[in-house]
Design an enzyme around this catalytic site. Structure first.
Site, PDB file in Angstrom:
ATOM      1  N   SER A 155      11.008  -8.762  -3.306  1.00 47.33           N
ATOM      2  CA  SER A 155       9.630  -8.755  -2.835  1.00 47.33           C
ATOM      3  C   SER A 155       8.596  -9.159  -3.879  1.00 47.33           C
ATOM      4  CB  SER A 155       9.360  -7.361  -2.274  1.00 47.33           C
ATOM      5  OG  SER A 155       8.188  -7.338  -1.553  1.00 47.33           O
ATOM      6  N   GLU A 171      -0.546   0.320   3.779  1.00 47.72           N
ATOM      7  CA  GLU A 171      -0.715   0.745   2.405  1.00 47.72           C
ATOM      8  C   GLU A 171      -1.829  -0.113   1.815  1.00 47.72           C
ATOM      9  OE1 GLU A 171       3.254   2.174   0.510  1.00 47.72           O
ATOM     10  OE2 GLU A 171       3.699   0.288   1.495  1.00 47.72           O
TER      11      GLU A 171
HETATM   12  C1  G16 Z   1       7.842  -1.723  -1.532  1.00 50.32           C
HETATM   13  C2  G16 Z   1       7.711  -0.731  -0.401  1.00 50.32           C
HETATM   14  C3  G16 Z   1       6.259  -0.358  -0.231  1.00 50.32           C
HETATM   15  C4  G16 Z   1       5.703   0.173  -1.536  1.00 50.32           C
HETATM   16  C5  G16 Z   1       5.972  -0.807  -2.666  1.00 50.32           C
HETATM   17  C6  G16 Z   1       5.624  -0.272  -4.032  1.00 50.32           C
HETATM   18  O1  G16 Z   1       7.129  -2.868  -1.235  1.00 50.32           O
HETATM   19  O2  G16 Z   1       8.217  -1.304   0.771  1.00 50.32           O
HETATM   20  O3  G16 Z   1       6.164   0.602   0.774  1.00 50.32           O
HETATM   21  O4  G16 Z   1       4.336   0.373  -1.448  1.00 50.32           O
HETATM   22  O5  G16 Z   1       7.340  -1.154  -2.707  1.00 50.32           O
HETATM   23  O6  G16 Z   1       6.380   0.883  -4.256  1.00 50.32           O
HETATM   24  P1  G16 Z   1       6.416   1.603  -5.638  1.00 50.32           P
HETATM   25  O7  G16 Z   1       4.991   1.920  -5.997  1.00 50.32           O
HETATM   26  O8  G16 Z   1       7.242   2.814  -5.388  1.00 50.32           O
HETATM   27  O9  G16 Z   1       7.005   0.651  -6.646  1.00 50.32           O
HETATM   28  P2  G16 Z   1       7.700  -4.318  -1.479  1.00 50.32           P
HETATM   29  O10 G16 Z   1       6.667  -5.209  -0.877  1.00 50.32           O
HETATM   30  O11 G16 Z   1       7.840  -4.476  -2.955  1.00 50.32           O
HETATM   31  O12 G16 Z   1       9.015  -4.322  -0.774  1.00 50.32           O
END
Ligand code: G16
Length: 550
Positions: free
Chosen positions: A68, A378
């Site tokens: 991502s 978010e």
């Molecule tokens: C993922 C999750 C999101 C989260 C983000 C950051 O997003 O699907 O729900 O907000 O990671 O998470 P953390 O702060 O725990 O690193 P993505 O878009 O990277 O798949």
């Protein structure tokens, strides 16, 4: 009674041995770390996905290979459950155990124990659909995954290189094929057709919107957005930027939704493309997050993040529900996380029920399911809208009493088709925003003025062990390391409108610090001072203490 094909798993597993010094964890969005270390994990995820499918009577499970928003050298993998949702939480622990079995024999033992504990009927079919983003490490990781699927004899479908939300769409479409609640054609074309047709109906008769600049983060969203643009025809013009999917190091670099949110700046590559007043938006590396922005008349960058999207969309849906004469029967609610700007929470809570849950789409998604229509976003731009099955039924059967009610009802029905309800989807969300802007005749300025964001700052801190950080109260308070929360509270009290919290990231090896305050300089200072506390408490090399908070 069928049994595990031990010999096949054993011989193929030997080709994908676990690095003995690494420990893997199924976190916020699956396994995510350096792509070069994930070979054994992908093999094992293949086996696990097949077991999950067998456990669910042969329903199709999705596997997405992506990291991502992370930098290009990272990669990851996550499982998608049959309704297109994130993997059920109890299986995250199984995934972690399977990924960490030290040797092939340990792996066989762990698989055997899983099969027995969960009473998995191995005679059931196993069906898995998988895809990956454009990361260079993706190709070999997919081949490790294929070995896992082959080892257990799963029926596998390769969905190629595509966005995370399209893979989620496919999973749901495959599992609902031919059923009353069919989600759409189980193909990429089906996805583009569904979204673009709903969009065209929703904007019919409205003044055509100006072209939209789309920063594709040099990721898979570039090809998806290009295909979507063809389906949209002249209903919306997309100007695609940052589409270099084969340039080494370009993915998410100085562009994309995460760059915009964390730096609160326009990607430098867009400077010459975005005129004052024009709308722009950024996708992230797998196109599941979306950030909007514009430059005001003085050329100042104005960000329209997930909170602003939630406010825009929730207000529009509430209005349509009211116009359709369904206010008494259909209640709309919003779900946010601690990262939501305090001003957005205030704005929304004055109008609707609002719930705060821990970070991670799975938490937001499940909370949103409790509303008739649940809007979840978010602040980082990850979100969607869920219409409960009963609400969809109501919309389908309600008899409008006036032409105005009928129009609003049709808008709501078309929104259920436009919105990818399986997961946050940057392209679907982008069309949703464009629909609302077209209906309200809003430019970025009017949208932005729904409420004024409190100045805020997000900082990352590299610590020895992020697992030492434990939170409570939807991540708004730390319970460990002991004593740190009290120090944060003491600091926050010194700032007008101050709020700050600390939590370990689930996708990067860092601790995140968020702060907001009445003034920008104060929000920055508070964030860096709390980051300093975190750094000092967690211990570390003073030479690596980030300069900004020395
Ligand atoms: C993922 C999750 C999101 C989260 C983000 C950051 O997003 O699907 O729900 O907000 O990671 O998470 P953390 O702060 O725990 O690193 P993505 O878009 O990277 O798949």
């Amino acid at each position: 009674m069928s049994s595990l094909p031990l010999q096949a798993i054993k011989s193929l597993s030997e080709l994908h041995q676990k690095p003995s010094h690494l420990r893997f964890q199924y976190g916020t969005a699956g396994f995510r770390t350096l792509g070069s270390t994930l070979d054994s994990v992908l093999f094992r995820v293949g086996v696990l996905a097949a077991l999950r499918s067998k456990r669910l009577d042969g329903r199709t499970i999705g596997v997405m290979v992506t990291a991502s928003h992370n930098p290009e050298e990272d990669n990851g993998v996550k499982l998608v459950d049959p309704r297109g949702e994130m993997l059920e939480a109890s299986w995250e622990a199984h995934a972690t155990v399977i990924a960490n079995a030290l040797t092939t024999n340990d792996l066989l033992d762990a698989l055997d124990s899983l099969v027995r504990t969960l009473k998995i009927d191995l005679s059931k079919p196993a069906r898995v659909v998988y895809a990956r983003d454009t990361r260079p490490s993706g190709e070999s990781l997919i081949s490790a995954l294929q070995d896992g699927l082959k080892a257990i004899g799963a029926e596998a479908r390769d969905a190629g290189i595509t966005t995370t939300p399209i893979l989620h769409y496919l999973v749901k479409a495959i599992n609902t094929k031919g059923a009353k609640d069919s989600y759409g054609e189980d193909s990429e074309e089906g996805y583009y057709t569904k979204l673009s047709e709903a969009f065209k109906k929703l904007v019919a008769g409205r003044r055509r919107l100006d072209p939209l600049i789309v920063d594709c983060a040099n990721g898979v969203g570039a090809s998806a957005a290009a295909k979507l643009a063809q389906y949209l025809g002249d209903s919306l013009t997309l100007r695609l930027e940052n589409t270099s999917i084969t340039t080494p190091g370009a993915l998410n670099h100085a562009c994309g939704a995460d760059f915009v949110k964390t730096t609160q700046k326009l990607p430098p590559s867009l400077t010459d493309h975005l005129r004052p007043g024009q709308r722009g938006c950024s996708l992230d590396g797998d196109a599941d997050r979306l950030m909007y922005y514009y430059l005001d008349e003085r050329g100042t960058f104005r960000m329209l993040d997930g909170d602003k999207i939630a406010a825009l969309v929730a207000a529009f849906i509430v209005e349509q529900v009211k116009l359709a004469g369904l206010s008494d029967e259909i209640k709309v609610g919003v779900v946010q996380t601690a990262y939501a700007n305090g001003a957005s929470t205030k704005y929304l809570a004055e109008r609707l029920p609002v719930k705060c849950v821990p970070t991670g789409v799975k938490h937001l998604h499940h909370a949103a399911e409790h509303y008739n229509i649940g809007v979840y976003f978010e602040a980082n731009g990850h979100g969607t809208v869920l219409f409960s099955p009963a609400t969809q039924e109501k919309l389908a059967t309600h008899e409008p009493s006036t032409p105005a009610q009928s129009t609003a009802l049709n808008h709501l029905i078309n929104l259920t088709q436009l919105i990818n309800q399986t997961v946050g989807d940057a392209l679907s969300d982008m069309l949703l925003v464009e629909v609302v802007l077209a209906h309200k005749s809003y430019s970025g300025v009017e949208w932005d003025s729904l409420y004024a964001d409190l100045p805020n700052r997000l900082v990352k801190v590299v610590v020895g062990d992020r697992n030492a950080f434990k939170t409570e109260d939807a991540e708004r308070r730390l319970v460990s390391p002991p004593g740190l929360q009290t120090k944060i509270d003491d600091l926050v009290r010194k700032y007008e409108g101050g709020r700050s919290f600390v939590r370990p990231s689930g996708t990067e090896d860092v601790v995140r610090v968020y702060a907001e305050a009445a003034l920008k300089a104060q929000a920055d200072e508070l964030a860096f001072r709390v980051a300093g506390l975190v750094y000092d408490t967690a211990g570390g090399d003073a030479a690596k203490r980030p300069k900004e908070f020395l």
